[in-house]
Write a protein that holds these residues in place. Sequence first.
Motif, PDB file in Angstrom:
ATOM      1  N   GLY A  88       9.553  44.454 -71.620  1.00  0.00           N
ATOM      2  CA  GLY A  88       9.589  45.875 -71.958  1.00  0.00           C
ATOM      3  C   GLY A  88       8.224  46.509 -72.114  1.00  0.00           C
ATOM      4  N   TYR A  89       7.188  45.878 -71.547  1.00  0.00           N
ATOM      5  CA  TYR A  89       5.826  46.396 -71.674  1.00  0.00           C
ATOM      6  C   TYR A  89       5.391  47.157 -70.428  1.00  0.00           C
ATOM      7  N   SER A  90       4.564  48.166 -70.640  1.00  0.00           N
ATOM      8  CA  SER A  90       3.865  48.815 -69.529  1.00  0.00           C
ATOM      9  C   SER A  90       2.645  47.978 -69.173  1.00  0.00           C
ATOM     10  N   TYR A  91       2.178  48.117 -67.932  1.00  0.00           N
ATOM     11  CA  TYR A  91       0.929  47.448 -67.576  1.00  0.00           C
ATOM     12  C   TYR A  91       0.147  48.265 -66.556  1.00  0.00           C
ATOM     13  N   GLU A  92      -1.154  48.128 -66.620  1.00  0.00           N
ATOM     14  CA  GLU A  92      -2.083  48.577 -65.575  1.00  0.00           C
ATOM     15  C   GLU A  92      -2.704  47.314 -64.999  1.00  0.00           C
ATOM     16  N   TYR A  93      -3.325  47.419 -63.839  1.00  0.00           N
ATOM     17  CA  TYR A  93      -4.078  46.269 -63.347  1.00  0.00           C
ATOM     18  C   TYR A  93      -5.375  46.749 -62.727  1.00  0.00           C
ATOM     19  N   THR A  94      -6.353  45.874 -62.749  1.00  0.00           N
ATOM     20  CA  THR A  94      -7.656  46.165 -62.181  1.00  0.00           C
ATOM     21  C   THR A  94      -8.135  44.923 -61.440  1.00  0.00           C
ATOM     22  N   LYS A  95      -9.282  45.026 -60.779  1.00  0.00           N
ATOM     23  CA  LYS A  95      -9.795  43.902 -59.989  1.00  0.00           C
ATOM     24  C   LYS A  95     -11.112  43.411 -60.562  1.00  0.00           C
ATOM     25  N   PHE A  96     -11.248  42.090 -60.620  1.00  0.00           N
ATOM     26  CA  PHE A  96     -12.515  41.465 -61.014  1.00  0.00           C
ATOM     27  C   PHE A  96     -12.933  40.492 -59.923  1.00  0.00           C
ATOM     28  N   ASN A  97     -14.167  40.026 -60.026  1.00  0.00           N
ATOM     29  CA  ASN A  97     -14.757  39.178 -58.988  1.00  0.00           C
ATOM     30  C   ASN A  97     -15.309  37.900 -59.597  1.00  0.00           C
ATOM     31  N   TRP A  98     -14.764  36.756 -59.147  1.00  0.00           N
ATOM     32  CA  TRP A  98     -15.180  35.442 -59.639  1.00  0.00           C
ATOM     33  C   TRP A  98     -16.251  34.877 -58.695  1.00  0.00           C
ATOM     34  N   LYS A  99     -17.398  34.518 -59.257  1.00  0.00           N
ATOM     35  CA  LYS A  99     -18.480  33.948 -58.446  1.00  0.00           C
ATOM     36  C   LYS A  99     -18.051  32.581 -57.920  1.00  0.00           C
ATOM     37  N   LYS A 131     -19.213  32.745 -63.317  1.00  0.00           N
ATOM     38  CA  LYS A 131     -19.511  34.134 -63.659  1.00  0.00           C
ATOM     39  C   LYS A 131     -18.461  35.072 -63.066  1.00  0.00           C
ATOM     40  N   VAL A 132     -18.000  36.016 -63.885  1.00  0.00           N
ATOM     41  CA  VAL A 132     -17.009  36.994 -63.438  1.00  0.00           C
ATOM     42  C   VAL A 132     -17.568  38.391 -63.659  1.00  0.00           C
ATOM     43  N   LEU A 133     -17.456  39.239 -62.643  1.00  0.00           N
ATOM     44  CA  LEU A 133     -18.003  40.595 -62.706  1.00  0.00           C
ATOM     45  C   LEU A 133     -16.937  41.618 -62.332  1.00  0.00           C
ATOM     46  N   PHE A 134     -16.984  42.753 -63.015  1.00  0.00           N
ATOM     47  CA  PHE A 134     -16.120  43.866 -62.630  1.00  0.00           C
ATOM     48  C   PHE A 134     -16.679  44.529 -61.369  1.00  0.00           C
ATOM     49  N   LYS A 135     -17.961  44.778 -61.359  1.00  0.00           N
ATOM     50  CA  LYS A 135     -18.623  45.345 -60.187  1.00  0.00           C
ATOM     51  C   LYS A 135     -19.720  44.397 -59.729  1.00  0.00           C
ATOM     52  N   ILE A 136     -19.788  44.141 -58.443  1.00  0.00           N
ATOM     53  CA  ILE A 136     -20.792  43.246 -57.876  1.00  0.00           C
ATOM     54  C   ILE A 136     -22.024  44.065 -57.491  1.00  0.00           C
ATOM     55  N   PRO A 137     -23.185  43.735 -58.037  1.00  0.00           N
ATOM     56  CA  PRO A 137     -24.406  44.467 -57.642  1.00  0.00           C
ATOM     57  C   PRO A 137     -24.677  44.293 -56.150  1.00  0.00           C
ATOM     58  N   TYR A 138     -24.999  45.377 -55.484  1.00  0.00           N
ATOM     59  CA  TYR A 138     -25.315  45.338 -54.045  1.00  0.00           C
ATOM     60  C   TYR A 138     -24.208  44.623 -53.266  1.00  0.00           C
ATOM     61  N   GLU A 139     -22.990  45.048 -53.511  1.00  0.00           N
ATOM     62  CA  GLU A 139     -21.826  44.361 -52.929  1.00  0.00           C
ATOM     63  C   GLU A 139     -21.893  44.262 -51.408  1.00  0.00           C
ATOM     64  N   ASN A 140     -22.460  45.258 -50.758  1.00  0.00           N
ATOM     65  CA  ASN A 140     -22.516  45.239 -49.286  1.00  0.00           C
ATOM     66  C   ASN A 140     -23.324  44.060 -48.747  1.00  0.00           C
ATOM     67  N   ASN A 141     -24.176  43.495 -49.607  1.00  0.00           N
ATOM     68  CA  ASN A 141     -24.982  42.346 -49.184  1.00  0.00           C
ATOM     69  C   ASN A 141     -24.347  41.014 -49.579  1.00  0.00           C
ATOM     70  N   LYS A 142     -23.135  41.068 -50.139  1.00  0.00           N
ATOM     71  CA  LYS A 142     -22.461  39.857 -50.608  1.00  0.00           C
ATOM     72  C   LYS A 142     -21.199  39.617 -49.783  1.00  0.00           C
TER      73      LYS A 142
END
Length: 288
Positions: free
Chosen positions: A122-133, A225-236
């Motif tokens: 009976g719970y509401s939920y949102e979801y988001t994305k994270f990034n595991w190194k 290491k886990v990040l919400f936003k990856i620095p310079y993602e276009n280079n990763k």
Amino acid sequence: MKKNMKTNKEYLLDNLDFDIPISFWVMYLDNFFGKEKAEEFYEYLINARDIKRKNDIRNLMSSIGFSIYDLSHNEQLAFISVFKPFDTERKLVENMPNGVDTIFKYYKKRNMELVKDIKKLGYSYEYTKFNWKDRKLRDTYQREHVFIIFSEKNNRTEFQNNIIKLSKKYNVKEVLITDNMVDKSTKMQIKSSVIDIFTGKVKEIIEDTTIDEIEKYLSDMSGTKVLFKIPYENNKKVLNKNVNYLTMQSYYSKEKQEKVKNKNPYSFNSAMLRNSLLNRFKSKNYNN
């Protein structure tokens, strides 16, 4: 004034250099108003524009009108992810046909099972994305979902017990649960606890739960290491980069569905959003 002479406002709009850093504007306002009056203006601006801290956990979810957060009152949040980063170069993975994709499909299935169990509670939920190194590959990350579960009308003990049972089922070692969000102010700070699922004991108390703290909680649990936003993602390199399950959307509990039905829109856009949500709620499998 000459007929074609522009006002000061028009002149500024035409000629203002938007590349000037905000620090310069702060300096100008401090000098013009005086620091005390400028501080009053900054406070007004922060509250009027609802300028949250960049690390505010509310930046992980929607907080606009008719969002789950907007309809919540004095609720707790629990952060859960069933994903465990894996060794992409392990023989077992390499010997599978499309090994990496197969593993991500497995987690998609697990996430959909988790969604059904959250709905049953009976719970509401949102979801988001994270990034595991990736533990071995340089500049490589594995992207997956993290769920944000709302406590609805459960008291603290009921919510914690249900979240612990849910976490055990999916072999999640720890869960982060916030205190009740009594204050929804712009500068809100919220306390939370990291709970060991198998002992039920509080492993850590966090006085100010920011995105950094969510990253640390996920990193400690997964050993990378886990990040919400990856620095310079276009280079990763990001595995599962476009993770989006078309059947997976944020879920409004039956109580919050009623709140949407009974709440009046405050603008044309909010009326469109409300109608879109009401149509979604009518979907045959929405509550299953």
